[in-house]
Design a protein around this motif. Structure first.
Motif, PDB file in Angstrom:
ATOM      1  N   ARG A 196       0.733  -1.442   0.124  1.00  0.00           N
ATOM      2  CA  ARG A 196       0.229   0.006   0.154  1.00  0.00           C
ATOM      3  C   ARG A 196       0.671   1.315   0.184  1.00  0.00           C
ATOM      4  NH1 ARG A 196      -5.731  -0.407   1.418  1.00  0.00           N
ATOM      5  NH2 ARG A 196      -6.639  -2.182   0.289  1.00  0.00           N
ATOM      6  N   GLY A 197       2.293   1.037   0.258  1.00  0.00           N
ATOM      7  CA  GLY A 197       2.683   2.661   0.588  1.00  0.00           C
ATOM      8  C   GLY A 197       2.551   3.243   1.793  1.00  0.00           C
ATOM      9  N   TYR A 198       2.678   4.502   1.592  1.00  0.00           N
ATOM     10  CA  TYR A 198       2.180   5.553   2.530  1.00  0.00           C
ATOM     11  C   TYR A 198       1.350   5.820   2.983  1.00  0.00           C
ATOM     12  CZ  TYR A 198       2.039   9.988   4.648  1.00  0.00           C
ATOM     13  OH  TYR A 198       1.479  11.033   5.596  1.00  0.00           O
ATOM     14  N   LEU A 199       1.015   5.594   3.923  1.00  0.00           N
ATOM     15  CA  LEU A 199      -0.910   5.367   4.640  1.00  0.00           C
ATOM     16  C   LEU A 199      -0.893   7.216   5.214  1.00  0.00           C
ATOM     17  CD1 LEU A 199      -0.824   2.196   6.211  1.00  0.00           C
ATOM     18  CD2 LEU A 199      -1.828   3.046   3.707  1.00  0.00           C
ATOM     19  N   HIS A 200      -0.309   7.201   6.288  1.00  0.00           N
ATOM     20  CA  HIS A 200      -0.756   8.876   6.799  1.00  0.00           C
ATOM     21  C   HIS A 200       0.730   9.398   8.179  1.00  0.00           C
ATOM     22  CE1 HIS A 200      -2.174   6.607  10.406  1.00  0.00           C
ATOM     23  NE2 HIS A 200      -2.779   5.847   9.871  1.00  0.00           N
ATOM     24  N   THR A 201       0.851  10.494   8.450  1.00  0.00           N
ATOM     25  CA  THR A 201       1.358  10.916   9.745  1.00  0.00           C
ATOM     26  C   THR A 201       0.784  11.743  10.402  1.00  0.00           C
ATOM     27  OG1 THR A 201       2.574  11.078   7.914  1.00  0.00           O
ATOM     28  CG2 THR A 201       3.504  12.217  10.371  1.00  0.00           C
ATOM     29  N   SER A 202       1.629  10.643  11.706  1.00  0.00           N
ATOM     30  CA  SER A 202       0.304  11.227  13.250  1.00  0.00           C
ATOM     31  C   SER A 202       1.661  11.814  14.372  1.00  0.00           C
ATOM     32  CB  SER A 202       0.447   9.555  13.770  1.00  0.00           C
ATOM     33  OG  SER A 202      -0.935   8.994  12.749  1.00  0.00           O
ATOM     34  N   ARG A 203       1.217  12.500  14.792  1.00  0.00           N
ATOM     35  CA  ARG A 203       1.718  12.969  16.056  1.00  0.00           C
ATOM     36  C   ARG A 203       1.477  12.228  17.020  1.00  0.00           C
ATOM     37  NH1 ARG A 203       5.210  17.466  15.252  1.00  0.00           N
ATOM     38  NH2 ARG A 203       4.615  17.979  12.971  1.00  0.00           N
ATOM     39  N   SER A 204       2.860  11.775  18.218  1.00  0.00           N
ATOM     40  CA  SER A 204       2.406  11.392  19.156  1.00  0.00           C
ATOM     41  C   SER A 204       3.065  11.887  20.380  1.00  0.00           C
ATOM     42  CB  SER A 204       2.724   9.271  19.312  1.00  0.00           C
ATOM     43  OG  SER A 204       4.255   9.885  19.579  1.00  0.00           O
ATOM     44  N   VAL A 205       2.572  11.721  21.844  1.00  0.00           N
ATOM     45  CA  VAL A 205       2.331  11.991  22.872  1.00  0.00           C
ATOM     46  C   VAL A 205       2.969  11.010  24.145  1.00  0.00           C
ATOM     47  CG1 VAL A 205       0.200  12.921  24.063  1.00  0.00           C
ATOM     48  CG2 VAL A 205       2.164  13.764  24.599  1.00  0.00           C
ATOM     49  N   LEU A 206       3.231  10.157  24.558  1.00  0.00           N
ATOM     50  CA  LEU A 206       3.857   9.336  25.360  1.00  0.00           C
ATOM     51  C   LEU A 206       2.926  10.288  27.060  1.00  0.00           C
ATOM     52  CD1 LEU A 206       4.477   6.351  26.244  1.00  0.00           C
ATOM     53  CD2 LEU A 206       7.245   7.503  26.372  1.00  0.00           C
ATOM     54  N   PHE A 207       2.930   9.621  27.597  1.00  0.00           N
ATOM     55  CA  PHE A 207       2.433  10.148  29.086  1.00  0.00           C
ATOM     56  C   PHE A 207       2.533   9.672  29.893  1.00  0.00           C
ATOM     57  CE2 PHE A 207      -1.561  10.008  27.169  1.00  0.00           C
ATOM     58  CZ  PHE A 207      -2.482  10.106  28.084  1.00  0.00           C
ATOM     59  N   ARG A 208       2.657   9.413  30.987  1.00  0.00           N
ATOM     60  CA  ARG A 208       2.681   8.818  32.725  1.00  0.00           C
ATOM     61  C   ARG A 208       1.127   9.400  33.840  1.00  0.00           C
ATOM     62  NH1 ARG A 208       7.388   8.599  33.647  1.00  0.00           N
ATOM     63  NH2 ARG A 208       7.608   5.997  33.334  1.00  0.00           N
ATOM     64  N   ALA A 209       0.120   8.979  33.604  1.00  0.00           N
ATOM     65  CA  ALA A 209      -0.924   9.179  34.882  1.00  0.00           C
ATOM     66  C   ALA A 209      -1.568   7.599  35.185  1.00  0.00           C
ATOM     67  CB  ALA A 209      -1.423  10.088  33.715  1.00  0.00           C
ATOM     68  N   PRO A 210      -2.038   7.828  36.562  1.00  0.00           N
ATOM     69  CA  PRO A 210      -2.590   6.609  37.346  1.00  0.00           C
ATOM     70  C   PRO A 210      -3.928   6.761  36.855  1.00  0.00           C
ATOM     71  CG  PRO A 210      -3.094   9.270  38.401  1.00  0.00           C
ATOM     72  CD  PRO A 210      -2.027   9.485  36.954  1.00  0.00           C
ATOM     73  N   LEU A 211      -4.005   5.891  35.477  1.00  0.00           N
ATOM     74  CA  LEU A 211      -5.511   5.353  34.671  1.00  0.00           C
ATOM     75  C   LEU A 211      -5.626   3.737  35.142  1.00  0.00           C
ATOM     76  CD1 LEU A 211      -4.237   8.052  31.606  1.00  0.00           C
ATOM     77  CD2 LEU A 211      -6.073   8.425  33.672  1.00  0.00           C
ATOM     78  N   ASP A 212      -5.310   3.266  35.833  1.00  0.00           N
ATOM     79  CA  ASP A 212      -5.106   1.990  36.301  1.00  0.00           C
ATOM     80  C   ASP A 212      -7.129   1.875  36.177  1.00  0.00           C
ATOM     81  OD1 ASP A 212      -2.578   1.699  35.550  1.00  0.00           O
ATOM     82  OD2 ASP A 212      -2.310   0.123  37.581  1.00  0.00           O
ATOM     83  N   GLU A 213      -7.406   2.385  36.884  1.00  0.00           N
ATOM     84  CA  GLU A 213      -8.921   1.906  37.091  1.00  0.00           C
ATOM     85  C   GLU A 213      -9.727   1.620  35.557  1.00  0.00           C
ATOM     86  OE1 GLU A 213     -11.487   5.385  38.311  1.00  0.00           O
ATOM     87  OE2 GLU A 213      -9.476   6.649  38.311  1.00  0.00           O
ATOM     88  N   TYR A 214      -9.124   2.343  34.877  1.00  0.00           N
ATOM     89  CA  TYR A 214     -10.313   2.311  32.718  1.00  0.00           C
ATOM     90  C   TYR A 214      -9.832   1.518  32.633  1.00  0.00           C
ATOM     91  CZ  TYR A 214     -11.024   7.244  34.461  1.00  0.00           C
ATOM     92  OH  TYR A 214     -11.343   8.166  35.491  1.00  0.00           O
ATOM     93  N   LEU A 215      -8.929   0.381  33.224  1.00  0.00           N
ATOM     94  CA  LEU A 215      -8.243  -0.671  32.932  1.00  0.00           C
ATOM     95  C   LEU A 215      -9.295  -2.202  32.707  1.00  0.00           C
ATOM     96  CD1 LEU A 215      -4.685  -0.387  32.034  1.00  0.00           C
ATOM     97  CD2 LEU A 215      -6.342   0.253  30.491  1.00  0.00           C
ATOM     98  N   ARG A 216     -10.226  -2.533  34.018  1.00  0.00           N
ATOM     99  CA  ARG A 216     -10.288  -3.486  34.839  1.00  0.00           C
ATOM    100  C   ARG A 216     -10.910  -4.498  34.040  1.00  0.00           C
ATOM    101  NH1 ARG A 216     -11.902   0.330  39.965  1.00  0.00           N
ATOM    102  NH2 ARG A 216      -9.689   0.909  40.637  1.00  0.00           N
ATOM    103  N   ASP A 217     -11.555  -3.584  32.261  1.00  0.00           N
ATOM    104  CA  ASP A 217     -13.202  -4.793  31.813  1.00  0.00           C
ATOM    105  C   ASP A 217     -12.130  -5.181  31.069  1.00  0.00           C
ATOM    106  OD1 ASP A 217     -12.333  -1.830  30.609  1.00  0.00           O
ATOM    107  OD2 ASP A 217     -14.599  -1.717  30.192  1.00  0.00           O
TER     108      ASP A 217
END
Length: 504
Positions: A196-217
């Protein structure tokens, strides 16, 4: 200096190549231009098949505990925000009732596919573990060392490299190019790519935060309406993928809070990135004494099938035993031709499966018109067709679940528990193995110097009580006799010489 194999590139594929080559007793030198792993974790989630390969090399038990250790099925849902409403879930592979690392059959019976489990470790933490193990096994790992140029002749490859001091030469019998999707080695060899070749370009931000409660399911990926794509690395770190434009730090924080759905948490921004997403497969995986592996051979966009890093690690595993066999004189160099024959179709199949699904990459193109193969088939049931396999014809599908193959030559040997903690897969990895339960097969294997493992349960291998399967050093079945032939010794000798390009 002289080495057997020079590996260029210290990412997951290159480091795995050094690890597996050293494990097979090959003198291997790896050069990597960076001083260490990227500060951006990139990949996370390694399949149970990768776990099997690391188990064989003695590293599985050294991996840290993982939140994703009960499988590799990464669930994705569209949301208003992490803390807000949740909408439809999107599935990667066709929905099926799953056990932790197998499939639930009709009537509740379990089919276990693997002694290993998926590994939820981020790439920046996996790479140092692989490097350390490779060094422990004898690999010469040279970080902050760049290859400047190389040439090859009929007898080997000469590379000019530079670390902290003056350039120097390394002479190797073979070179493995694991130097990334831009691969200067691939370009120098004049190898083109399709896809397919080039698809798209994205920006990313890596961060740390206390979000484990949203992973319980059990959901770990979130498409956040009006914001972007949010996923966890399972260790307190998260990455948010955004549209391609410049963002100030206050704007990044605003986007993070929008994605989370609250602004009362302590958020630490670690780093940012800009990613070119593309899909391409090299038109050949080798030229002369140089072999491509990982992203140099196939650049596949991130997917829940794990078709990036995992496929590159499996490239390295496939190539390592073949290079070892040729270097120690057990096999003729023609065995190395089977690397392209076996691994390039896998990359093409992965490319097809990514675009047969709606996984965020079909923005400007149509879906591939192809049947969807579930993860169990793609991870455990790929079929190899090459001169190193006898009896894998063109009429067979490219992949199926292991129980559908039932020990078909060209597929990974089936997993069966032999005792608590010991799998049939633990019998394979160091050399060729004959699986049988008849004294004539044991005698035939002894004549060839092949280890015979007598198993009482031969049904998972598709064998009668008098049959036998010849398993390669990578755990794939090269040949089988479903019953006892008139001359077992001659049948085994012929099969071994043909499938191994053997010299004995």
């Amino acid at each position: 200096m002289k080495t057997d194999v020079l590996v260029v590139g210290g990412g997951l594929a290159g480091t795995s190549a050094a690890l597996f080559l050293a494990w097979h007793g090959v003198r291997v030198t790896l050069v990597e231009k960076h001083p260490g792993s990227s500060p951006h974790p990139r990949a996370v989630g390694f399949t149970a098949r990768t776990g099997e390969m690391l188990r064989a090399a003695g590293i599985e038990d050294e991996l840290p505990p993982s939140r994703m250790a009960k499988g590799f099925g990464i669930r994705r849902v569209r949301v208003e925000s992490l803390a807000g409403k949740r909408f439809e879930e999107t599935f990667w592979s066709p929905p099926a009732e799953q056990s932790p690392n197998g499939r639930t059959q009709a009537g509740g019976a379990q089919v276990e596919y693997s002694p290993s489990t998926g590994i939820g470790v981020a790439q920046d933490r996996m790479e140092p573990l692989l490097r350390d193990k490779a060094r422990e096994l004898g690999a010469d790992i040279r970080m902050s060392t760049r290859m400047l140029e190389f040439s090859q002749d009929d007898a080997g490859v000469t590379a000019v490299v530079r670390g902290d001091g003056e350039p120097y030469e390394i002479r190797a019998d073979y070179l493995v190019a694991a130097d990334g999707h831009r691969s200067p080695v691939r370009e120098a060899l004049g190898i083109t790519r399709g896809g397919r070749g080039y698809l798209h370009t994205s920006r990313s931000v890596l961060f740390r935060a206390p979000l484990d409660e949203y992973l319980r399911d059990g959901i770990g990926q979130f498409i956040v309406d009006g914001v972007g794509f949010l996923t966890t690395y399972g260790d307190g770190r998260w990455v948010l993928m955004l549209d391609d434009r410049e963002y100030s730090e206050p704007e990044l924080r605003q986007q993070i809070f929008r994605a989370i759905g609250r602004d009362d948490l302590d958020v630490e921004i670690i780093t940012t990135g800009r990613w070119t997403i593309s899909a391409a497969v090299a038109d050949r995986f080798s030229r002369g004494r140089v072999f491509l592996a990982g992203d140099a051979a196939h650049t596949l966009p991130p997917s829940r099938g794990g078709f990036g890093a995992n496929v590159g690690i499996e490239d390295a595993h496939n190539l390592a035993w073949k290079l070892a066999a040729v270097l120690n004189g057990e096999s003729r160099p023609s065995l190395l031709d089977t690397y392209d024959a076996e691994r390039r179709p896998v990359a093409l199949l992965c490319h097809q499966q990514i675009f047969a699904r709606d996984d965020g990459h079909n923005r400007d193109g149509e879906r591939e018109d192809a049947p969807l193969l579930d993860n169990d088939a793609m991870h455990f049931g790929i079929l190899y067709r090459s001169d190193a396999v006898l009896g894998a014809g063109p009429e067979l599908p490219a992949a199926q679940r292991p129980e559908q193959w039932n020990g078909q030559p060209g597929t990974r040997a089936p997993h069966v528990w032999l005792a608590p903690g010991k799998s049939t897969l633990d019998l394979f990895g160091r050399g060729w193995v004959l699986v049988a339960d008849h004294p004539q097969w044991e005698e035939a294997s002894a004549e060839l110097g092949i280890r015979c493992e007598r198993l009482e349960r031969l049904e998972p291998f598709g064998l009668s009580a008098k049959g036998a399967s010849l398993v390669r050093p990578d755990g794939y079945i090269a040949w089988r006799a479903e019953d006892l032939p008139d001359d077992p010794a001659d049948a085994l000798k012929t099969a071994f010489r043909r499938s191994s390009a053997g010299t004995r």
